[in-house]
Enzyme design. Structure first.
Site, PDB file in Angstrom:
ATOM      1  N   ASP A   1       0.813  -1.220   0.000  1.00 36.22           N
ATOM      2  CA  ASP A   1       0.000   0.000   0.000  1.00 36.22           C
ATOM      3  C   ASP A   1       0.852   1.279   0.000  1.00 36.22           C
ATOM      4  OD1 ASP A   1      -2.123  -1.859   0.443  1.00 36.22           O
ATOM      5  OD2 ASP A   1      -1.854  -1.697   2.602  1.00 36.22           O
TER       6      ASP A   1
ATOM      7  N   GLU B   1     -11.660  -0.297  -3.385  1.00 36.84           N
ATOM      8  CA  GLU B   1     -11.037   0.222  -2.167  1.00 36.84           C
ATOM      9  C   GLU B   1      -9.866   1.094  -2.575  1.00 36.84           C
ATOM     10  OE1 GLU B   1      -9.831  -3.100   0.278  1.00 36.84           O
ATOM     11  OE2 GLU B   1      -8.608  -3.989  -1.283  1.00 36.84           O
TER      12      GLU B   1
END
Ligand code: FUB
Length: 457
Positions: free
Chosen positions: A45, A219
């Site tokens: 991420d 997401e």
């Protein structure tokens, strides 16, 4: 052994170095990285932030769950590190900035410090992180907290409470040209809201960004603006696993129009992808993750960078993931040719040690004419006069090193003596012009050769 990458710039040419940091003697391998670019721990991420002439990356930190720690077979994340680089190839690990047991409102041992983001405003750095609160007042599942620092590498002071009215994961913050800040996050849908000037409270009711795909998980929102176009980019499960997609609009909160795919699904099935996009020194970059060091378990991921380009109408060109990554490689460093630009039939990449994948990879040349191309190697004015290769070949093999292309000038011929062990073989190199060259390494006969790295000196 922990690898510290601090204060090594002047020693970089040495490749393998010992250095004293904070009174400790530490070993560090070469700090030059291709993909993945963090090579001593799992990272995911990646949220990239340009600060002056450096790029800071705030990734998640995957660790492996055990029966006493986290949930086996699932994400296990207890803290965050921050990394920085002046050139996207040499990375400094600034260490842990936020950890679950030092934030008062976080459920202890929840191991759910998921995808964060960081932004600069009015002299402070605001670090946003999603995790599980101890108090159900903030919901039973994820909410988003903030930690504040004076410098991009911290120290970061966590706020005493999470942001009210935010339920979900994957915070992303954007500040528009008029100074208005926006917070985005996801929970089934992608949400957006204005932030107050204090950056730690919402200034508007959360809004579902409803113009994005309505089927399949979305997401990891990441919003950026370029030439007046607002790009809402996000991982989305269109088929079985996530791919990176984007939509564009005229306003930070939409409406948006779905535009296309930035990166296709992982070829080996890494279920998640999560990204950020920055412009640095006139080039756009996509930061994302893949499970390079853990191909059989996709909750232990590694961060990568590749260049990103736009068409004239502002569309994003699809990015093909590479191992070579970005940046220039110094010819006098060990060159990890397993992070190749192109690879022929008969050449393959395997781990050096499957029991410790962080040791990296080797290139196996299985037959005559198998080749590997490694692009963008810099030779400075003081030209090297020999090449070293760390290789092994049971029967004894021969490698040819060509400059620029497979039929380009022959730089060297390396004869690897027969044997089981890794050894360094050296050869004189032909003259070449200083500057940037691609290298093509070709196997001359059918005797298999394995190469760890090559280097010029
Ligand atoms: O890293 C944990 C979660 O996986 C992130 O929050 C999601 O975006 C996905 O990458």
């Amino acid at each position: 052994m922990r690898i510290h990458f601090r204060e090594v710039t002047t020693s970089l040419k040495a490749g393998f170095i010992f250095l004293i940091v904070y009174g400790e003697l530490l070993f560090t391998g070469t700090v030059v990285a291709q993909n993945p670019f963090i090579r001593d721990q799992f990272t995911a991420d990646p949220s990239a932030l340009v600060v002056g002439d450096r790029v800071y990356v705030y990734p998640s930190h995957d660790i492996l769950a055990t029966k006493d720690r986290g949930r086996m077979g699932w994400f296990c994340m207890e803290d965050y590190h921050v990394f920085s680089s002046p050139n996207l190839t040499e990375w400094t690990d600034h260490g842990v900035i936020v950890t679950q047991n030092k934030v008062s409102w976080v459920k202890p041992d929840s191991y759910s410090m998921w995808a964060p983001d960081c932004i600069f405003r009015n002299g402070k750095y605001y670090f946003y992180f999603p995790t599980t609160p101890a108090d159900t007042l903030y919901g039973k599942r994820f909410t988003v907290g903030v930690a504040v620092a004076d410098k991009p590498e911290g120290p970061f002071m966590p706020q005493p409470l999470p942001i009210l009215n935010v339920r979900g994961i994957d915070p992303n913050v954007f500040i528009d040209k008029d100074g208005q800040a926006y917070l985005y996050w996801s929970q089934g849908h992608i949400y957006g809201a204005k932030l107050k000037d204090n950056m730690v409270e919402l200034a508007s009711e959360p809004k579902i960004l409803g113009d994005l795909p309505d089927k399949g998980l979305k997401e990891g929102p990441y919003l950026f603006e370029r030439n007046g176009i607002y790009y809402m980019t996000y991982p989305h499960v269109e088929n079985k696993i996530e791919r990176l997609e984007y939509a564009t609009g005229d306003n930070p909160l939409g409406p948006f129009k779905i535009k296309g795919v930035i990166m296709d699904e992982s070829p080996i099935g890494c279920w998640t992808n999560h990204h950020s996009i920055i412009s640095f020194k006139d080039q756009w970059y996509l930061f994302y993750h893949h499970n390079d060091y853990s191909p059989r378990f996709d909750k232990a991921r590694s961060v990568r960078i590749d260049s990103l380009f736009f068409d004239a109408d502002g569309s994003i060109k699809k990015v093909t993931p590479t191992l070579r990554g970005v940046g220039v490689t110094d010819a006098r460093q060990p060159i990890q040719i397993d992070r190749y630009s192109q690879l022929s039939d008969g050449a393959s990449i395997v781990f050096l040690d499957t029991a410790n994948t962080f040791k990296g990879w080797k290139t196996v040349f299985a037959k005559s004419n198998a080749w590997v191309q490694y692009n963008t190697v810099e030779f400075d004015k003081v030209l090297p006069d020999q090449i070293l290769v760390k290789a092994t070949s049971v029967k004894g093999g021969t490698l040819l090193i060509h400059a620029d292309r497979a039929n380009g000038p022959l730089l060297a011929e390396l004869k690897i003596a027969p044997g089981q062990d890794w050894k360094i073989t050296k050869a004189k190199i032909a003259k070449l012009k200083p500057g940037i060259h691609h290298l093509v390494i070709v196997s001359r006969n059918n005797n298999p050769v394995e190469v760890d790295w090559i280097q010029f000196e």
